[in-house]
Scaffold this motif. Structure first.
Motif, PDB file in Angstrom:
ATOM      1  N   HIS A 186       0.805  -1.211   0.000  1.00 15.33           N
ATOM      2  CA  HIS A 186       0.000   0.000   0.000  1.00 15.33           C
ATOM      3  C   HIS A 186       0.841   1.266   0.000  1.00 15.33           C
ATOM      4  O   HIS A 186       0.550   2.217  -0.710  1.00 15.33           O
ATOM      5  CB  HIS A 186      -0.902   0.029   1.236  1.00 15.33           C
ATOM      6  CG  HIS A 186      -2.255  -0.529   0.964  1.00 15.33           C
ATOM      7  ND1 HIS A 186      -2.994  -0.160  -0.120  1.00 15.33           N
ATOM      8  CD2 HIS A 186      -2.995  -1.435   1.633  1.00 15.33           C
ATOM      9  CE1 HIS A 186      -4.133  -0.815  -0.106  1.00 15.33           C
ATOM     10  NE2 HIS A 186      -4.161  -1.600   0.946  1.00 15.33           N
ATOM     11  N   SER A 227      -3.549   1.736  -4.752  1.00 13.79           N
ATOM     12  CA  SER A 227      -3.987   1.501  -3.369  1.00 13.79           C
ATOM     13  C   SER A 227      -5.497   1.389  -3.293  1.00 13.79           C
ATOM     14  O   SER A 227      -6.031   0.551  -2.565  1.00 13.79           O
ATOM     15  CB  SER A 227      -3.544   2.650  -2.473  1.00 13.79           C
ATOM     16  OG  SER A 227      -2.173   2.613  -2.282  1.00 13.79           O
ATOM     17  N   ALA A 276      -7.037  -1.995  -1.932  1.00 12.32           N
ATOM     18  CA  ALA A 276      -7.855  -2.070  -0.717  1.00 12.32           C
ATOM     19  C   ALA A 276      -9.314  -2.316  -1.077  1.00 12.32           C
ATOM     20  O   ALA A 276      -9.996  -3.120  -0.451  1.00 12.32           O
ATOM     21  CB  ALA A 276      -7.738  -0.770   0.065  1.00 12.32           C
ATOM     22  N   LYS A 336      -0.424   6.720   5.137  1.00 13.80           N
ATOM     23  CA  LYS A 336      -0.896   5.624   4.299  1.00 13.80           C
ATOM     24  C   LYS A 336      -0.735   4.285   5.005  1.00 13.80           C
ATOM     25  O   LYS A 336      -1.553   3.380   4.870  1.00 13.80           O
ATOM     26  CB  LYS A 336      -0.112   5.626   2.992  1.00 13.80           C
ATOM     27  CG  LYS A 336      -0.984   5.331   1.792  1.00 13.80           C
ATOM     28  CD  LYS A 336      -0.217   5.547   0.515  1.00 13.80           C
ATOM     29  CE  LYS A 336      -1.026   5.054  -0.669  1.00 13.80           C
ATOM     30  NZ  LYS A 336      -0.236   5.117  -1.896  1.00 13.80           N
ATOM     31  N   ALA A 342      -3.431   1.474   5.832  1.00 11.34           N
ATOM     32  CA  ALA A 342      -3.204   0.096   5.414  1.00 11.34           C
ATOM     33  C   ALA A 342      -3.421  -0.867   6.572  1.00 11.34           C
ATOM     34  O   ALA A 342      -4.104  -1.876   6.438  1.00 11.34           O
ATOM     35  CB  ALA A 342      -1.786  -0.047   4.863  1.00 11.34           C
ATOM     36  N   SER A 393      -6.882  -1.594   7.519  1.00 13.35           N
ATOM     37  CA  SER A 393      -7.545  -2.598   6.687  1.00 13.35           C
ATOM     38  C   SER A 393      -7.470  -3.966   7.337  1.00 13.35           C
ATOM     39  O   SER A 393      -8.419  -4.748   7.272  1.00 13.35           O
ATOM     40  CB  SER A 393      -6.880  -2.681   5.315  1.00 13.35           C
ATOM     41  OG  SER A 393      -7.118  -1.524   4.596  1.00 13.35           O
ATOM     42  N   THR A 443     -12.241   2.874   2.905  1.00 11.82           N
ATOM     43  CA  THR A 443     -10.792   2.846   2.789  1.00 11.82           C
ATOM     44  C   THR A 443     -10.364   3.331   1.414  1.00 11.82           C
ATOM     45  O   THR A 443      -9.360   4.030   1.283  1.00 11.82           O
ATOM     46  CB  THR A 443     -10.276   1.438   3.075  1.00 11.82           C
ATOM     47  OG1 THR A 443     -10.839   0.996   4.297  1.00 11.82           O
ATOM     48  CG2 THR A 443      -8.784   1.406   3.182  1.00 11.82           C
ATOM     49  N   PHE A 461      -7.781   6.398   0.899  1.00 14.40           N
ATOM     50  CA  PHE A 461      -6.580   6.371   0.055  1.00 14.40           C
ATOM     51  C   PHE A 461      -6.625   7.474  -0.998  1.00 14.40           C
ATOM     52  O   PHE A 461      -5.619   8.108  -1.304  1.00 14.40           O
ATOM     53  CB  PHE A 461      -6.413   5.006  -0.605  1.00 14.40           C
ATOM     54  CG  PHE A 461      -5.739   4.003   0.281  1.00 14.40           C
ATOM     55  CD1 PHE A 461      -4.512   4.281   0.869  1.00 14.40           C
ATOM     56  CD2 PHE A 461      -6.319   2.778   0.542  1.00 14.40           C
ATOM     57  CE1 PHE A 461      -3.882   3.356   1.693  1.00 14.40           C
ATOM     58  CE2 PHE A 461      -5.701   1.843   1.364  1.00 14.40           C
ATOM     59  CZ  PHE A 461      -4.482   2.144   1.950  1.00 14.40           C
TER      60      PHE A 461
END
Lengths: 508, 712
Positions: free
Chosen positions: A239, A247, A251, A303, A307, A310, A343, A347
């Motif tokens: 990511h 990304s 995701a 970031k 990530a 997630s 998400t 991003f």
């Protein structure tokens, strides 16, 4: 002609037409390339809407089936077999929905090798759609592996400083998992005589012991993709290095291929093994929820924080799926969509600011709300959706999953839901921490830094707003009135859970 | 319009206002506040019509106004959401609508609408004042809040959350409103986000309440799994309640009802700032004063108590849970009152008094006094909103003085800097006095007397003597610190030049004070007990009305002279001593009650920091992130890589070099070397090598497995 005009086939392969056109446009006509790719993905989205209008939500079975014999050799019958049902329709729509958004996000972010970038991107879309539609294991495997290639290049060419490392890690890690799945697929083909998923389900009759092995082999591939704890360590690297659009898709859609795989194959093909394995998977899922949240908090890179979050969110999805009851699975599916939206949007937003500042370190940010109010407000809404604030989409998913996990007869313990709820508290910590660091307090050093280069930090422009607003609409829609979304999946999920009851009975 | 439709519409104006302001009108301050106040007015109007119809409806308790729609499908049915106005929610709606409207109106003046822009004001910090030229000389006047529109957007969202919560017919939408208010408290406490203290207070408030919320969410999930519904109507069916009360759980030997009750109550501990989750509320003072009034009176903390009252039929099933509630409530009432005695910030005194008064309501619920708790909830909302807005008015007046004198070292919130304000700010003084007397329970006249007296009567009458004594002690302290506050602020002579130049605030601020003070007196009269003083008066309207919400109308506890005597002694005694002790005190140094342990709130912030906050950070940053993720998991991955490269080089050194090179010849080695050289550029880092090696090994294992599987 008949072959290509079938809705599902058309939807899957339409981006290839875009690829074809792209090939004929010179590489320096960047805007023409972008428009072509955007239009191709938009038409694909329209086709998916057309598919949605033809989709009968009250029918639990596969619909709009496209089925042809493909490779028939000595008793092996590999089919070209596409179909859609309540388990996949939302994910397909998510894919076709996020693709044009991602392309739009690259408008100014990608300036080098635009043609190749868009080419890979459209190829990726073909692969992803195929994964969600394929009903033949062999065909599925082809699509599954096919998605790796464009993503590998997207990270490896347009990524950040450590892109090669990240791309390889991503590629090898997921490859390694897939190989076990391939073996299991071959085993099924050889011993059950077919690769077709509905036929395999109808046939059944695999003894529980073998089921468990096959379950593990499939799970190896999917668990890495999800990623489940402790197989997650490829994700943050991928990511952080991936370009924004990468990304978002990674995701938003690619991770869902893992959870979808569990749902479509592990649960349907090996129901007894699924019942047996459920507590183990649920424990891993809960660890993932808490672990992901804790690590998120400790990140210095925006970031990376998203990530790791997630990992936490997908833990929720897995917990829901392996509650093995209608609420859990419906919540799990909805949470896949929610995670894709929230998400994905996060991003996108991080990418938008990164484009101006070229850094994602928290320590240089601060006080952005004042400098970029629209950006700040949208970022806040998306963050809140990500942490499950009631009224926004995340809450509906989490709540249904908790309902499922709490009432699950397979898991049979309130502690799963109890510990998962701990993740809800922790989500608030890291999300608010992120928001506070970036948007409140005194102006961060980056604001001055950017000013030094001759232009002040600007708020979102129209293109960026157009990119993000569709996501916001769904964030609110699902949060306020989720019924239509549940309605699409409910019959298929009920059919699936009915099969579990049979499996659970058979085990007694 | 049918009443049901109207109920659906009540929460809508504020949320529309929120979106309108955020999306369109945020640049226009006048339009923004017009929209927000207009929306509050519409909700108020809807609320009043519904309330009027509710008190006119016969048998509202049995046949409330209700309507619902499908929301989430579940296995065989739907999770419905809907609205409900029964006597309890009608009574709550009444006070919410009034206080919200008054607070909205007050905010216009509080944020200095009509004043010039500040000289150096920036968004995220309170306005610092503007210099203007008048009659040839310059002077400094208050300046308008830079984020004026944003304030009205947030506070509208806040009102939306509360209205949603009140009109809900189920726990799910109640929880939605509940959490939206949590968010708003975060946004508004941290409104002046340029101040670090405000940011920290915002996070603290959100996190502390969210800890409670998650337990509550689990309670909701538990109810749903046990009953298959979240609507009050379904849960309160006698057979459902009976089942819940008789099903045992493995935790603390509680029944299902007891455990659910406890989980829900933890939510209230967070939201209504009860011990041990009370720490966020005093810090919430960092927000603008109208927000304090919102949080302390109209919305958030009231929501916590309202939920327990709402769920009373369920929560009251298990005596263990009820004991916990009574203990927590009465302890909090006394505990917070002791802290309030030693606070010098005018708002902080009120903050602790809120915690203490909420403790009264919780304690009342714990002893089963359903109606008394609801009554005190409402009277408290009126007089506490009044007190907060009054304190805001005082601070405003003081700020005016500070700007006038130019001495910025004077803290306009410290009561020792005030004194003698009754002459400078007469409306504020008289209304504050009414609010303060209501809070102290000044006999007969004030609403606080009647509601507090009812709690005493119930606690005494139901035999909870310990609760009664503790609450009576707390009541004495309440009257004492209230009079201390009034004395220090308004009586005597100004102690600073700033106080000398304090000025009465404008009508947008004083009108809400006057309106609220009417209720701070008058609302008590609707709940005068039937046999007060042994007379035969009309039955208490409030008791008859709200009591009919329950399936069985609760009996009114008989009048007792002991209770009335206690009530009179603690209230009047506290007021008298408060005046006596502080009438001549000139500075904090002369105050005998500035005891460190009280001043520092029993060191709870420090203890929590040590016990919970620091370890949590350590867990996330060091244990999980450093040790587990970077150390263990990546470590294993790297080890795996090292082992495979180790095997690889072993093969090369011992097999390839020794055997192949010597026996087979150098050909293979040359090829390997050639391949190695040419592949090297591809492998720029080390991990890739490991991964590649591990892939090869995986392939080998896979081949082996395949072989085994095929043979099986």
């Amino acid at each position: 002609m008949e072959f290509i005009l079938q809705p599902l086939t058309l939807m899957t392969f339409f981006p290839l037409l875009g690829v074809l056109v792209l090939l004929f446009i010179p590489g320096d006509k960047k805007n023409a390339l972008r428009w072509t790719a955007l239009i191709a993905s938009l038409i694909t989205f329209l086709i998916s809407i057309w598919v949605l209008t033809m989709f009968n939500a009250s029918n639990p079975d596969l619909q709009l089936v496209a089925k042809y014999n493909w490779i028939t050799v000595a008793g092996w019958n590999i089919q070209y077999y596409l179909g859609i049902d309540g388990l996949s329709i939302l994910l397909v729509l998510l894919t076709t929905f996020l693709s044009p958004i991602s392309i739009l996000s690259t408008w100014t972010a990608v300036e080098e090798r635009v043609k190749e970038f868009l080419l890979f991107f459209l190829l990726l879309e073909v692969g992803m759609t195929g994964v969600f539609l394929a009903q033949d294991l062999f065909l599925f495997y082809i699509f599954w592996e096919f998605t790796l290639v464009p993503m590998y290049f997207l990270i490896g060419i347009w990524g950040g400083p450590r892109r090669i490392y990240a791309a390889l890690k991503f590629f090898l890690y997921t490859m390694a998992g897939s190989i076990l799945m391939l073996l299991a697929i071959l085993w099924l083909g050889i011993y059950q005589g077919t690769f077709s998923v509905p036929d395999l389900i109808a046939k059944g009759g695999i003894d529980p012991h073998t089921q468990l092995w096959l379950f593990i082999a499939f799970a190896a591939a999917f668990a890495i993709k999800v990623p489940m704890w402790p197989l997650h360590s490829w994700l943050p690297d991928a990511h952080v290095e991936a370009p924004t659009a990468g990304s978002v898709i990674l995701a938003g859609v690619l991770l869902k291929m893992g959870t979808y795989g569990f749902l479509r194959f592990n649960l349907t093909l090996f129901p007894q093994a699924a019942v047996q394995a459920a507590p183990v998977i649920a424990v891993l899922a809960v660890i993932g929820i808490i672990y992901g949240a804790a690590v998120s908090y400790a990140q210095a890179d925006i970031k990376k924080l998203v990530a790791y979050s997630s990992v936490s969110h997908l833990g929720f999805v897995m917990l829901g799926l392996f509650a093995l009851n209608p609420q859990g699975i419906q919540g799990g599916i909805l949470q896949m969509i929610n995670h894709g939206l929230s998400t994905g949007a996060l991003f996108l937003l991080v990418g938008m600011i990164y484009e101006q500042t070229h850094t994602r370190e928290f320590k240089v940010y601060g006080g952005l709300w004042k400098v970029t109010p629209i950006f700040g407000t949208i970022f806040l809404i998306v963050s809140l959706s990500s942490m499950g604030l009631p009224g926004l989409n995340g809450f509906v998913g989490e709540f249904t999953i908790l309902l499922g996990a709490f009432g699950s007869t397979v898991l049979n313990s309130p502690w799963y839901a109890g510990f998962a709820a701990l993740g809800v508290i922790m989500a608030a910590v890291y999300i608010l921490y992120m928001f506070q660091k970036m948007f409140m307090g005194p102006e961060g050093s980056i604001v001055e830094e950017v000013r030094k280069h001759g232009h002040a930090l600007r708020d979102l422009n129209w293109r960026e707003i157009v990119t993000i607003v569709p996501l916001l609409i769904f964030i609110f829609w699902i949060g306020l009135y989720p019924a239509p979304f549940f309605h699409l999946m409910a019959p298929s999920v009920d059919k699936l859970t009915a099969a579990f009851q049979a499996a659970a009975l058979a085990m007694r | 319009m049918t009443t049901e439709t109207l109920i659906w519409l009540i929460p809508l104006p504020p949320i529309l206002a929120f979106f309108l302001i955020v999306l369109f009108t945020n640049r226009n301050k006048a339009l923004s506040h017009t929209i927000a106040v207009g929306a509050a007015f519409l909700s108020w109007l809807g609320g009043m019509i519904v309330f009027a119809r509710a008190i006119g409806a016969p048998e509202l308790g049995r046949e409330p106004f209700a309507s619902s729609i499908n929301w989430i499908p579940t296995a065989d049915t739907w999770l419905k959401i809907g609205v409900l106005i029964d006597p309890l929610s009608a009574a709550v709606l009444f006070f919410v609508a009034w206080t919200v409207l008054m607070i909205f109106l007050y905010s216009v003046g509080y944020h200095n609408f009509g004043q010039p822009k500040g000289d150096h004001d920036i968004a995220g910090l309170p306005p610092h004042g503007a210099t203007i030229e008048e009659h040839g000389h310059k002077h400094t006047v208050p300046s308008i809040e830079p984020m004026y529109s944003r304030f009205f957007a947030f506070i509208s969202l806040f009102a939306f959350g509360m209205f949603t919560l009140v009109v809900s017919d189920n726990l799910l939408t109640l929880f939605v409103g509940w959490e939206i208010m949590g968010l708003c408290s975060y946004l508004l406490i941290g409104f002046w986000y340029g101040k670090e203290s405000a940011r920290n207070a915002a996070i603290k408030a959100f996190m502390t309440t969210r800890i409670g919320d998650v337990f509550m969410l689990l309670g909701i999930v538990f109810i749903y799994s046990a009953t298959g519904s979240l609507s009050y109507h379904d849960i309160f069916q006698p057979q459902v309640l009976h089942t819940l009360a008789s099903v045992p759980t493995p935790i603390f030997g509680l029944s299902a009802a007891g455990l659910i009750g406890l989980l829900l109550f933890i939510g209230t501990i967070g939201k209504s700032a009860q011990f041990p989750l009370h720490v966020w509320l005093p810090d919430a003072m960092e927000g603008p004063t109208p927000v304090s009034a919102m949080i302390h009176a109209a919305t958030m903390v009231s929501a916590g108590v309202y939920m327990v009252i709402r769920m009373f039929p369920l929560i009251s099933l298990d005596p263990h849970t009820m004991t916990v509630i009574a203990v927590i409530g009465s302890f909090t009432a006394l505990f917070a009152a002791t802290i309030a005695v030693a606070q010098n910030d005018i708002k902080r005194v009120l903050a602790y008094s809120t915690i203490s008064q909420l403790g009264y309501m919780i304690a009342a619920l714990g002893v089963g006094a359903y109606v008394a708790a609801a009554f005190h909830l409402i009277t408290h909302a009126f007089f506490k909103a009044l007190l907060f807005l009054g304190s805001g008015s005082v601070i405003h007046g003081m700020e005016h003085g500070v700007l006038h004198t130019g001495d910025h070292n004077v803290d306009p919130q410290n009561m020792f800097n005030m004194g003698g304000l009754r002459k400078k700010m007469p409306i504020t003084f008289w209304t504050f006095l009414i609010g303060g007397f209501a809070l102290s329970g000044f006999p007969l006249l004030t609403a606080g007397f009647w509601s507090k007296d009812e709690i005493f009567t119930e606690a005494f009458g139901s035999g909870h003597i310990v609760v009664f004594v503790v609450l009576a002690l707390a009541a004495f302290l309440t009257a004492f610190y209230t009079m201390r506050q009034i004395t220090l602020t308004f009586l005597g002579k100004p102690r600073t030049p700033a106080a000398e130049h304090a000025q009465e605030t404008r009508w947008t601020m004083t009108v809400p004070l006057i309106v609220l003070s009417v209720f701070a007196i008058g609302y008590g009269w609707v709940g005068i007990p039937e046999d007060f003083l042994g007379l035969h008066l009309n039955p208490s309207w409030f008791h008859e009305f709200v009591g009919s919400t329950l399936a069985v109308m609760p009996e009114a506890v008989p009048f007792s002279w002991i209770v009335l005597g206690t009530s009179l002694v603690v209230a009047l005694g506290g007021l008298f001593f408060g005046w006596l002790v502080y009438r001549n005190v000139q500075s904090a140094a002369e105050d005998k009650l500035q005891i460190p342990v009280l001043k520092n709130k029993y060191y709870f912030d420090e203890i929590y920091d040590f016990l919970f906050v620091k370890p949590s950070y350590w867990f996330a940053e060091t244990f999980v992130s450093q040790w587990m993720d970077k150390g263990l998991i990546d470590g294993i991955l790297h080890l795996f890589g090292k082992v495979t490269t180790g095997i690889g080089s072993a093969v090369r050194n011992y097999v390839d070099l020794l055997i192949i090179n010597r026996t087979v010849g150098d050909g293979t080695a040359h090829i390997t070397q050639w391949a190695g050289r040419n592949l090297r550029p591809i492998q720029s880092g080390r991990i890739q090598q490991y991964m590649l090696a591990s892939l090869i090994i995986l392939l080998a294992i896979a081949g082996l497995l395949f072989y085994v599987l095929v043979r099986v």
